[in-house]
Enzyme design. Structure first.
Site, mmCIF file in Angstrom:
data_model
loop_
_atom_site.group_PDB
_atom_site.id
_atom_site.type_symbol
_atom_site.label_atom_id
_atom_site.label_comp_id
_atom_site.label_asym_id
_atom_site.label_seq_id
_atom_site.Cartn_x
_atom_site.Cartn_y
_atom_site.Cartn_z
ATOM 1 N N GLY A 102 -4.682 -3.611 9.381
ATOM 2 C CA GLY A 102 -3.333 -3.450 8.848
ATOM 3 C C GLY A 102 -3.321 -3.612 7.343
ATOM 4 O O GLY A 102 -4.291 -4.127 6.750
ATOM 5 N N ASN A 103 -2.245 -3.180 6.732
ATOM 6 C CA ASN A 103 -2.108 -3.281 5.279
ATOM 7 C C ASN A 103 -0.663 -3.063 4.882
ATOM 8 O O ASN A 103 0.121 -2.534 5.667
ATOM 9 C CB ASN A 103 -3.053 -2.301 4.554
ATOM 10 C CG ASN A 103 -3.436 -1.131 5.429
ATOM 11 O OD1 ASN A 103 -2.620 -0.259 5.684
ATOM 12 N ND2 ASN A 103 -4.659 -1.144 5.949
ATOM 13 N N HIS A 146 -1.198 -2.686 13.587
ATOM 14 C CA HIS A 146 -1.817 -2.340 14.872
ATOM 15 C C HIS A 146 -1.138 -3.181 15.950
ATOM 16 O O HIS A 146 -1.808 -3.750 16.808
ATOM 17 C CB HIS A 146 -3.312 -2.648 14.852
ATOM 18 C CG HIS A 146 -4.121 -1.824 13.899
ATOM 19 N ND1 HIS A 146 -5.474 -1.967 13.766
ATOM 20 C CD2 HIS A 146 -3.760 -0.839 13.039
ATOM 21 C CE1 HIS A 146 -5.919 -1.102 12.851
ATOM 22 N NE2 HIS A 146 -4.892 -0.415 12.392
ATOM 23 N N HIS A 191 1.577 -0.985 7.532
ATOM 24 C CA HIS A 191 0.761 -0.307 8.546
ATOM 25 C C HIS A 191 0.233 -1.406 9.458
ATOM 26 O O HIS A 191 -0.497 -2.291 9.010
ATOM 27 C CB HIS A 191 -0.385 0.467 7.890
ATOM 28 C CG HIS A 191 -1.450 0.860 8.871
ATOM 29 N ND1 HIS A 191 -1.158 1.545 10.038
ATOM 30 C CD2 HIS A 191 -2.785 0.651 8.893
ATOM 31 C CE1 HIS A 191 -2.267 1.733 10.717
ATOM 32 N NE2 HIS A 191 -3.272 1.189 10.049
ATOM 33 N N GLU A 243 -6.591 2.177 3.729
ATOM 34 C CA GLU A 243 -5.508 3.115 4.078
ATOM 35 C C GLU A 243 -4.571 3.386 2.898
ATOM 36 O O GLU A 243 -3.454 3.853 3.093
ATOM 37 C CB GLU A 243 -4.699 2.594 5.279
ATOM 38 C CG GLU A 243 -5.465 2.515 6.590
ATOM 39 C CD GLU A 243 -5.808 3.872 7.216
ATOM 40 O OE1 GLU A 243 -5.656 4.906 6.545
ATOM 41 O OE2 GLU A 243 -6.254 3.861 8.381
ATOM 42 N N HIS A 293 -3.940 4.504 17.435
ATOM 43 C CA HIS A 293 -4.189 3.684 16.248
ATOM 44 C C HIS A 293 -3.141 2.576 16.062
ATOM 45 O O HIS A 293 -3.436 1.410 16.298
ATOM 46 C CB HIS A 293 -4.232 4.633 15.033
ATOM 47 C CG HIS A 293 -4.648 3.998 13.756
ATOM 48 N ND1 HIS A 293 -5.107 4.711 12.684
ATOM 49 C CD2 HIS A 293 -4.662 2.705 13.348
ATOM 50 C CE1 HIS A 293 -5.396 3.897 11.687
ATOM 51 N NE2 HIS A 293 -5.126 2.676 12.069
ATOM 52 N N SER A 342 -8.741 -4.599 0.386
ATOM 53 C CA SER A 342 -9.523 -4.222 1.558
ATOM 54 C C SER A 342 -10.360 -5.402 2.047
ATOM 55 O O SER A 342 -11.012 -6.082 1.239
ATOM 56 C CB SER A 342 -10.446 -3.053 1.165
ATOM 57 O OG SER A 342 -11.253 -2.702 2.247
ATOM 58 N N GLY A 343 -10.309 -5.647 3.355
ATOM 59 C CA GLY A 343 -11.253 -6.592 3.968
ATOM 60 C C GLY A 343 -11.050 -8.060 3.646
ATOM 61 O O GLY A 343 -11.977 -8.855 3.809
ATOM 62 N N SER A 378 -6.732 -1.398 -0.190
ATOM 63 C CA SER A 378 -6.859 -1.120 1.234
ATOM 64 C C SER A 378 -7.438 0.265 1.492
ATOM 65 O O SER A 378 -7.155 1.228 0.785
ATOM 66 C CB SER A 378 -5.472 -1.201 1.870
ATOM 67 O OG SER A 378 -5.487 -0.534 3.105
HETATM 68 ZN ZN LIG Z 1 -5.133 1.003 10.909
#
Ligand SMILES: [Zn+2]
Length: 220
Positions: free
Chosen positions: A32-33, A104, A102, A83, A165, A50-51, A81
């Site tokens: 997610g982001n 999940h 975003h 995404e 997703h 990211s991460g 990110s």
């Molecule tokens: Zn995703």
């Protein structure tokens, strides 16, 4: 407030909402982001790194990018990110959207695997989501095609599912987009539970029209 003070406030707020998303169970691990426009500089977007584990995320790790995902500022040297193209495409397509989540979220993700649109079965789903949440056509994570398909599936509503997703949720600000994410996951849970027990009945059309009018009034 100076530009730097505004950006510092935006970084802190973004991290606070990213942690809320994680605490609410809408993502697992570093999935997610979240992104948000920097006020007064609409071509600047703050995006989660990211991460980075949410519990340990710090404001200086937030990355500032332009609307095409190019890094403008990353004081801690983090990458934006994975995404980011998805967030930027949504923000370019939807000038009314100030923030994008975003997630999940488990029930939303299950519906996205079923490739089943989320029809409004509770009043608040129309008021906050703007109508039926469609499932965008499948594309692999992080690709431009995923971004393009998500924009097409979102339309003028506040959310869209990404096939196999998760979802995208938008709002005028972080608080509203987070509310959208919560309403969508709660609605997806109810809808899936109802599907297991029988045939869900959609809201009457006048309720959908009333809820949609409230959605549009809030959107401005
Ligand atoms: Zn995703």
């Amino acid at each position: 407030m100076s530009g730097n003070e505004t950006e510092a406030r935006v970084r802190a707020e973004l991290v606070a909402y990213a942690k809320k998303m994680s605490a609410a169970g809408l993502v697992a691990a570093t999935a997610g982001n979240v992104s948000v426009r920097v006020p007064g500089a609409d071509d600047r977007v703050a995006v989660t790194p990211s991460g980075v584990v949410y519990d340990e995320m710090r404001p200086e790790q937030v990355v500032i990018v332009d609307l095409h995902g190019h890094v403008i500022d990353s004081p801690a040297g983090e990458k934006p990110s994975y995404e980011t193209p998805l967030h930027c495409a949504i923000l370019r397509a939807r000038p009314d959207a100030g923030a994008v989540f975003h997630t999940h979220a488990p029930n939303v993700s299950a519906l996205s695997v079923l490739r089943r649109a989320l029809v409004p079965v509770m009043d608040e789903m129309v008021v906050y989501l703007g109508g039926t949440v469609e499932v965008a056509e499948y594309a692999f994570s992080g690709t431009d095609d995923l971004a393009k398909n998500a924009v097409a599936g979102l339309g003028d509503r506040a959310g869209v599912m990404l096939a196999n997703h998760g979802n995208i949720c938008v709002g005028r600000d972080l608080a509203e987009a987070f509310k959208v994410a919560q309403v969508m996951e709660a609605g997806a849970r109810i809808y899936l539970d109802a599907l297991k027990a029988g045939t869900p009945v959609e809201l009457p059309s006048d309720a959908i029209a009333h809820g949609r009018a409230m959605y549009e009034a809030r959107k401005g």
